[in-house]
Scaffold this active site. Sequence first.
Site, PDB file in Angstrom:
ATOM      1  N   ARG A  69       0.798  -1.229   0.000  1.00 32.51           N
ATOM      2  CA  ARG A  69       0.000   0.000   0.000  1.00 32.51           C
ATOM      3  C   ARG A  69       0.830   1.279   0.000  1.00 32.51           C
ATOM      4  O   ARG A  69       0.343   2.322  -0.390  1.00 32.51           O
ATOM      5  CB  ARG A  69      -1.001  -0.036   1.139  1.00 32.51           C
ATOM      6  CG  ARG A  69      -2.060  -1.102   0.889  1.00 32.51           C
ATOM      7  CD  ARG A  69      -3.043  -1.217   2.036  1.00 32.51           C
ATOM      8  NE  ARG A  69      -3.759  -2.465   1.949  1.00 32.51           N
ATOM      9  CZ  ARG A  69      -3.428  -3.587   2.583  1.00 32.51           C
ATOM     10  NH1 ARG A  69      -2.382  -3.590   3.383  1.00 32.51           N
ATOM     11  NH2 ARG A  69      -4.135  -4.669   2.443  1.00 32.51           N
ATOM     12  N   GLU A 106       4.020 -11.941  13.774  1.00 28.29           N
ATOM     13  CA  GLU A 106       3.383 -12.485  14.966  1.00 28.29           C
ATOM     14  C   GLU A 106       3.617 -13.995  15.082  1.00 28.29           C
ATOM     15  O   GLU A 106       3.891 -14.516  16.154  1.00 28.29           O
ATOM     16  CB  GLU A 106       1.878 -12.179  14.917  1.00 28.29           C
ATOM     17  CG  GLU A 106       1.158 -12.499  16.200  1.00 28.29           C
ATOM     18  CD  GLU A 106      -0.285 -12.059  16.167  1.00 28.29           C
ATOM     19  OE1 GLU A 106      -1.009 -12.415  17.111  1.00 28.29           O
ATOM     20  OE2 GLU A 106      -0.697 -11.376  15.215  1.00 28.29           O
TER      21      GLU A 106
END
Length: 181
Positions: A69, A106
């Site tokens: 993005r 994560e």
Amino acid sequence: MTGDTELKRQLVHRHIRPFPDFPKKGIMFRDICPILKEPAALAAVIDLFEEHARKNYEKVELIVGLDARGFLFGPLLAQRLGIGFVLIRKKGKLPGATVSVVYDLEYGTAEMEIQEDGVAPGQKVLLIDDLLATGGTLLAACELMRKQQAEVLGCMVIIELKELNGIEKLKPLSVYSLLEY
């Protein structure tokens, strides 16, 4: 903050669409796609980034956008500032010689890279992405810039998720967020 600046922030805010429980239960996803559909909202994003960059980073020489993005907003900002734009991509997406960095996610690791000649040693850069969450991706991009011997002046994002405290990982760098949630 000027009235015009606040009106632009409000316009951007109105064009961020929340999706509860995406991509999994308990996550509130903030979708920036409506910004891209509305020319005035997209212009407001770039106006706000440009205003901040001109005021705070007079010596910036290059905008570096993060996959994917950052690619949407970075070239527009670079064009407004009259400087170049370079991509940081996921591993294996760029041709030619590259420099890479592995970073923690994560649940596992990822790798990002830049073309070896993308940034010159000593070049002053601004990093741009859509979101600051835990800070891992922007931190990895900063490490990649250090490997390239570039000087990171700061980071710019549309959205900062305050509760995840990603900004702490990036200290002492400055991070400019258009909106905080």
